[in-house]
Design a protein around this motif. Structure first.
Motif, mmCIF file in Angstrom:
data_model
loop_
_atom_site.group_PDB
_atom_site.id
_atom_site.type_symbol
_atom_site.label_atom_id
_atom_site.label_comp_id
_atom_site.label_asym_id
_atom_site.label_seq_id
_atom_site.Cartn_x
_atom_site.Cartn_y
_atom_site.Cartn_z
ATOM 1 N N ALA A 276 40.604 -41.715 -64.005
ATOM 2 C CA ALA A 276 41.787 -41.991 -65.072
ATOM 3 C C ALA A 276 41.370 -41.624 -66.473
ATOM 4 O O ALA A 276 42.600 -41.003 -67.164
ATOM 5 C CB ALA A 276 42.221 -43.734 -64.939
ATOM 6 N N ALA A 277 40.477 -42.042 -67.115
ATOM 7 C CA ALA A 277 40.117 -41.674 -68.397
ATOM 8 C C ALA A 277 40.002 -40.222 -68.839
ATOM 9 O O ALA A 277 40.614 -39.704 -69.658
ATOM 10 C CB ALA A 277 38.623 -42.439 -68.931
ATOM 11 N N LEU A 278 39.461 -39.359 -67.647
ATOM 12 C CA LEU A 278 39.461 -38.128 -67.968
ATOM 13 C C LEU A 278 40.867 -37.469 -67.691
ATOM 14 O O LEU A 278 41.337 -36.608 -68.693
ATOM 15 C CB LEU A 278 38.691 -37.322 -66.723
ATOM 16 C CG LEU A 278 37.204 -37.454 -66.664
ATOM 17 C CD1 LEU A 278 36.559 -36.960 -65.341
ATOM 18 C CD2 LEU A 278 36.650 -36.602 -67.706
ATOM 19 N N ILE A 279 41.796 -37.857 -66.971
ATOM 20 C CA ILE A 279 43.142 -37.612 -66.723
ATOM 21 C C ILE A 279 43.787 -37.932 -68.327
ATOM 22 O O ILE A 279 44.763 -37.064 -68.962
ATOM 23 C CB ILE A 279 43.884 -38.165 -65.620
ATOM 24 C CG1 ILE A 279 43.373 -37.775 -64.394
ATOM 25 C CG2 ILE A 279 45.638 -37.842 -65.633
ATOM 26 C CD1 ILE A 279 43.730 -38.466 -63.167
ATOM 27 N N GLU A 280 43.486 -38.930 -68.889
ATOM 28 C CA GLU A 280 44.190 -39.421 -70.086
ATOM 29 C C GLU A 280 43.802 -38.346 -71.070
ATOM 30 O O GLU A 280 44.498 -38.041 -72.056
ATOM 31 C CB GLU A 280 43.804 -40.851 -70.449
ATOM 32 C CG GLU A 280 44.383 -41.381 -71.811
ATOM 33 C CD GLU A 280 45.775 -41.706 -71.857
ATOM 34 O OE1 GLU A 280 46.365 -41.650 -72.560
ATOM 35 O OE2 GLU A 280 46.228 -41.836 -70.495
ATOM 36 N N LYS A 281 42.569 -37.881 -71.209
ATOM 37 C CA LYS A 281 41.994 -36.984 -72.100
ATOM 38 C C LYS A 281 42.732 -35.582 -71.913
ATOM 39 O O LYS A 281 42.317 -34.886 -72.626
ATOM 40 C CB LYS A 281 40.646 -36.965 -72.234
ATOM 41 C CG LYS A 281 40.124 -38.332 -72.518
ATOM 42 C CD LYS A 281 38.511 -38.007 -72.602
ATOM 43 C CE LYS A 281 37.593 -39.156 -72.732
ATOM 44 N NZ LYS A 281 36.124 -39.105 -72.570
ATOM 45 N N GLY A 282 43.106 -35.392 -70.634
ATOM 46 C CA GLY A 282 43.452 -34.027 -70.523
ATOM 47 C C GLY A 282 42.516 -33.198 -69.805
ATOM 48 O O GLY A 282 42.636 -31.956 -69.854
ATOM 49 N N ALA A 283 41.355 -33.968 -69.308
ATOM 50 C CA ALA A 283 40.579 -32.909 -68.598
ATOM 51 C C ALA A 283 40.664 -33.060 -67.278
ATOM 52 O O ALA A 283 40.094 -33.778 -66.498
ATOM 53 C CB ALA A 283 39.009 -33.696 -69.080
#
Length: 789
Positions: A276-283
Motif C-alpha cells: 500500500a505504501a508503494l502504491i501511495e508513492k506512485g511506485a
C-alpha cells in the motif's frame, strides 16, 4: 455440430491497455475491427482512440503481428459512431473494472447491437449475471464473459464465463471462434469472483507474500525460489506483481476481499502495508519505472523492508535448496522439502501446501474439472505444470496426508478441511479424463467439432494422444502417419537442431513419401520447429582439422534442402516457434509452409560468423530474380533480403516473416499452434489432389553480379568506417553479398542453382575456418549470446 460464430466485423469498447490490445489481436487474426472510447474533450473526437492505436507500437512485446496492422483498426467514439455497432457480429466490452460504468455503457449501446450479435465483457472477475441485469432479455442470451489475459496476443488463455441466461449455441460458437480464429485455449469458468485463473493465481501470490514474511525472506530470495526452478516464469512472484501493476494487483485483492467474505482464507485477502505504501508513492511497478524492483543504471535493485530502501538484487537459492530442486522424482523432492529445516525449503513446501489446499477446497465452486484449473494456470500464468498436476506427480495420497497433518497442527493458512473427494481418490487426472467434482467422476475433453482440429491438444498429466504408426525411426528422426496418406517427419534432437542424422533421415523420409504416401509434413512435437544446425558438432569437426568432412556435411545439408524442394510429392513445413538458420532454409524449400502466428523465423548465421549455406542464399537469389521479372532490377529486389540476412534479423511473428521475405505471401498462417498439423496435412492433401508437380529446376537465373557486389560493399565500407560494424562483420556481409549477387560475373549474367549452391558452400567453408568465426561459434555455444569481434 456448432460452428464458430461468423465474425466479419467486431467492435471493442474501451481503448485502454487491454481494449487496444484485444483490438490489435483481432486484426492480427484478420478480423475487421472498430475500437471505441469516449470522445476527446478537445480537438479530434477520435483522439483518445487514435492515441491508443499509436501507443500499440510502443509496447513490448508488440501486440501487433506486423506494425502496419495498426492502420486496420477503425477509430470511433460513443457520441458519433454507435450506429456502426449494427454492422458488428461481435462486441467486446473492455472498459475499467467498475460494475456501474459497465452497466451504464450497456444501457447506452443496447439498442445499437445487432439482433444476431454476441456481446461479451472482458472482465477479470465481475459477476456476469449481475452485469446482465440491465440488458434486455433477448440480449442476455447472447451475453457472456470472455476474460483475455494480458498480453492478449501472447497469453493462450481465454476464460469463457456463461451467465445463467447465455445460450449454449452462442457459447459453443464463440468458443470455436476463440479457439481457431484467435488461437486461444478456452476454459469454462463459473460465474464466481475472479473466475479460475485469477482466483488461484492471485491466491498463490498472496500465499507467497504471506510466507515470505513468515520465513523472513527478501523479495528477491522469494523470486529466486518461485521462478523457473519450480516451473514458473522468470518473473516469479514479485517481478510478476511489478509487471501486472501493483495498483492492479491491489484492486484484484480488494475484489476478493469484498466479494468472498465467507472464504476460509479471507483474512489473507488484504494488501500488505508495504505494498500500500508503494502504491501511495506512485511506485506502481514496471509501468512507473519502480515498484518492488527498480533499475539503477544497469543494476536491478529490490526493495529491502528492513532498510526501508532499495539494494542490489542478486539473491540465489541456498545451495542445499538448489540441490533439492534439481531432484527429478517429484515425490522425493516434496518429501525432502517438507522434511528440511532450511527456511527456504520450508517456504517452498508451505506455498505448495496452501496452494493445493485452496485449489482442492474451491474446485467445485470455480470450475467443471481439475483439468480446467491446471490449464487456466498454465495458459494464463505461464506455469509449466498446474497445481493439481504438481500434487498428483508428487504422490496424491502422501501429499494429502501431509496437508491434513499441517492443518491439524495449525501450520496451514486455513483450518478448513480438505474435501472428502480428495481422500477417496488416487489423483485427479487419468486416461479416462479429469475429476469433475459436481459429477463426482472423471470427465473427458470437449467433443466440440473445433477440437477435432487438434491432433495433439495440450495434455495434462496422464493424458497421451495416439502417436500414429511409425514408418521409419532413427535416433534423430521419426516418420509416422495416421492412415490418411500423409506422412509426418518429426525431429528428435535437442531444440530440433539439424544433425547429420536429421539430414540423412529427411532424405529417407522424402524417398518413403514418394514411394508410399501422397505428401510429407515436417512437424515437431515440441514448441520449436528448429533452432538450426548442430553448431557443436560442426565446431568439433573444424577444431579437429576435418575440413573435408565439414564440407561434406554442408554439401549434405544443401542436398537435403534440394531434395525437399524437388520431391515428387508435396513437402509442407509446419512451423511453430523458432525456425532459425537451417530450420528457416528447410521451410524455404518446402512446397508450402504453414506457420503458427507465433513463429520466429530468421537466417541468423551471420551472428555466429557464417552465412546461410543450406540453400537459403540460393533461394533468395532465385526469388529476387522472379520478383524483378524479365529485364527487371535484380539488385533492387535483393536489397531488403540482404539487410535481413546480414543483420541476422528474426521475425517477431509469421506475418513479419512474410514481410521479410523469409516466408512466401501465399504461405498459410494459423492462429492456434495446436491446429498447425491439421492445417499442414490439409495443405499437403490439397496440393496432392491438385496433381502436384515440383517446380522445374531454375537454370537461367539473372543475377546482380559484380556491380551488385560492389554496391553492397560500398555501403558496408561506410558502416565500417562509422564503426557500426566490425572488420569481421564486413567480411561476413561481403561474402553474403557475393553469393546473393551470383559471384564475380557480369550484371544480368544467367546462372543456375548449382552455381549458387557451390558459391554458398565455398564461402561458408572459408568463413568457418577463420579464427574469429570459431570464436563466435564457441561463445554462442557457451553463453547462448552472439559475440561481436
Amino acid at each position: 455440430m456448432p460452428k464458430a460464430i461468423p465474425v466479419r466485423r467486431a467492435a471493442v469498447l474501451g481503448a485502454g491497455v487491454m481494449g487496444a490490445q484485444i483490438a490489435a489481436h483481432l486484426v492480427n487474426a484478420g478480423v475487421d475491427t472498430i475500437l471505441f472510447d469516449l470522445p476527446a474533450k478537445e480537438g479530434n473526437p477520435n483522439g483518445v482512440v487514435e492515441k491508443a492505436i499509436a501507443g500499440l507500437a510502443k509496447l513490448s512485446p508488440s501486440p501487433l503481428a506486423h506494425k502496419d496492422l495498426a492502420r486496420r483498426i477503425v477509430p470511433a467514439n460513443y457520441d458519433q459512431h454507435l450506429d456502426l455497432l449494427a454492422g458488428c457480429d461481435l462486441v467486446i466490452e473492455a472498459i475499467a473494472e467498475r460494475m456501474d460504468w459497465k452497466k451504464a455503457l450497456y444501457e447506452r449501446i443496447e439498442n445499437h447491437v445487432a439482433p444476431h450479435a454476441v456481446l461479451a465483457t472482458n472482465t477479470s472477475g465481475l459477476g456476469i449475471d449481475e452485469l446482465a441485469k440491465v440488458l434486455p432479455e433477448a440480449l442476455r442470451a447472447r451475453f457472456c464473459g470472455v476474460h483475455f489475459f494480458n498480453p492478449p496476443r501472447y497469453m493462450h488463455l481465454a476464460e469463457l464465463i456463461p451467465g445463467s441466461a447465455t445460450s449454449r449455441e452462442v457459447l459453443e460458437g464463440l468458443e470455436a471462434f476463440l479457439v481457431t480464429t484467435l488461437g486461444k485455449g478456452v476454459v469454462y469458468a463459473r460465474d464466481t469472483p475472479n473466475f479460475i485463473g485469477n482466483r488461484i493465481g492471485v491466491f498463490s501470490m498472496l500465499s507467497a507474500m504471506h510466507h515470505t514474511e513468515a520465513f523472513g525472506l527478501g523479495f528477491d530470495v522469494a523470486d529466486a525460489l518461485t521462478g523457473p526452478g519450480i516451473g514458473r516464469p522468470k518473473s516469479a512472484t514479485y517481478r510478476t506483481a511489478d509487471v501486472v501493476g501493483l495498483d492492479t494487483l491491489a484492486h484484484v485483492v480488494r475484489t476478493m476481499a469484498d466479494t468472498l467474505p465467507d472464504d476460509p482464507w479471507h483474512r489473507y485477502f488484504r494488501t500488505p502495508e508495504w505494498l500500500a505504501a508503494l502504491i501511495e508513492k506512485g511506485a506502481l511497478g514496471q509501468k512507473a519505472g519502480a515498484g518492488i524492483y527498480r533499475k539503477a543504471g544497469k543494476t536491478i535493485q529490490v526493495l529491502d523492508l528492513a532498510k526501508q530502501d532499495y539494494r542490489d538484487a542478486d539473491a540465489q537459492p541456498d545451495a542445499e535448496v538448489a540441490e533439492l530442486l534439481r531432484i527429478k522424482d517429484p515425490a522425493e523432492k516434496f518429501a525432502r522439502l517438507r522434511g528440511s529445516a532450511n527456511p527456504q525449503a520450508q517456504f517452498l513446501w508451505a506455498i505448495f501446501r496452501d496452494l493445493f489446499h485452496y485449489s482442492a477446497y474451491h474446485l467445485k465452486d470455480i470450475a467443471q474439472t481439475a483439468r480446467d484449473v491446471d490449464l487456466a494456470i498454465r495458459w494464463g500464468y505461464g506455469w509449466k505444470i498446474g497445481p493439481f498436476e504438481t500434487w498428483q506427480a508428487a504422490g496424491w495420497k502422501q501429499v494429502a496426508g501431509w496437508i491434513e497433518e499441517d492443518i491439524r497442527a495449525g501450520k496451514a493458512m486455513s483450518d478448513a478441511p480438505l474435501p472428502a473427494w480428495v481422500g477417496a481418490r488416487e489423483g485427479v487426472h487419468g486416461a479416462d479424463g479429469s475429476y469433475g467434482p459436481e459429477a463426482d467422476r472423471p470427465l473427458g475433453r470437449s467433443g466440440l467439432a473445433v477440437y477435432a482440429r487438434q491432433r495433439f491438444p495440450d495434455p495434462v498429466l496422464g493424458e497421451r494422444a495416439p502417436q500414429g504408426e511409425t514408418v521409419m525411426e532413427t535416433d534423430a528422426l521419426r516418420v509416422w502417419h495416421d492412415g490418411d496418406g500423409i506422412a509426418v517427419a518429426s525431429f528428435k534432437t535437442k531444440m530440433n537442431t539439424v544433425s547429420d542424422g536429421v539430414l540423412d533421415g529427411l532424405q529417407e523420409a522424402v524417398a518413403l513419401a514418394e514411394k508410399d504416401f501422397d505428401g510429407l509434413v515436417i512437424w515437431q512435437h515440441g514448441e520449436q520447429f528448429s533452432a538450426g544446425a548442430d553448431l557443436k558438432g560442426a565446431l568439433g569437426l573444424l577444431q579437429a582439422g576435418k575440413v573435408a568432412d565439414f564440407e561434406k556435411m554442408v554439401e549434405n545439408f544443401q542436398a537435403t534442402s534440394q531434395r525437399i524442394k524437388y520431391a515428387l510429392v508435396p513437402v509442407v513445413a509446419a512451423v511453430r516457434g523458432l525456425a532459425l538458420g537451417g530450420g528457416c532454409e528447410f521451410q524455404m524449400h518446402a512446397a508450402r509452409t504453414v506457420l503458427a502466428m507465433e513463429s520466429y523465423v530468421g537466417l541468423v548465421e551471420a551472428g555466429v560468423g557464417l552465412l546461410p549455406a543450406g540453400g537459403g542464399l540460393k533461394e533468395i537469389a532465385v526469388r529476387a530474380a522472379a520478383k524483378a521479372g524479365p529485364g527487371g532490377d535484380v539488385f533492387d529486389a535483393l536489397k531488403p533480403w540482404f539487410e535481413t540476412v546480414a543483420m541476422a534479423k528474426v521475425s517477431g511473428s509469421a506475418r513479419e516473416a512474410q514481410a521479410l521475405g523469409l516466408a512466401r505471401p501465399d504461405d498459410v498462417v494459423v492462429m492456434n499452434a495446436h491446429e498447425l498439423l491439421h492445417v499442414a496435412k490439409g495443405q499437403a492433401r490439397a496440393l496432392a489432389d491438385a496433381g502436384y508437380r515440383p517446380p522445374l529446376p531454375a537454370r537461367q537465373i539473372p543475377v546482380a553480379g559484380d556491380v551488385g557486389i560492389a554496391t553492397f560493399k560500398a555501403q558496408l565500407v561506410n558502416m565500417l568506417e562509422g564503426r557500426f560494424i566490425s572488420q569481421h562483420d564486413f567480411e561476413i556481409a561481403s561474402r553474403i553479398a557475393t553469393v546473393m549477387c551470383g559471384g564475380d560475373v557480369d550484371r544480368g549474367a544467367l546462372v543456375d542453382e548449382d552455381w549458387l549452391i557451390h558459391l554458398e558452400r565455398r564461402h561458408f567453408v572459408e568463413l568457418a575456418q577463420m579464427a574469429r568465426t570459431q570464436e563466435r561459434i564457441q561463445h554462442t555455444l557457451t553463453t547462448g549470446k552472439p559475440l561481436r569481434n
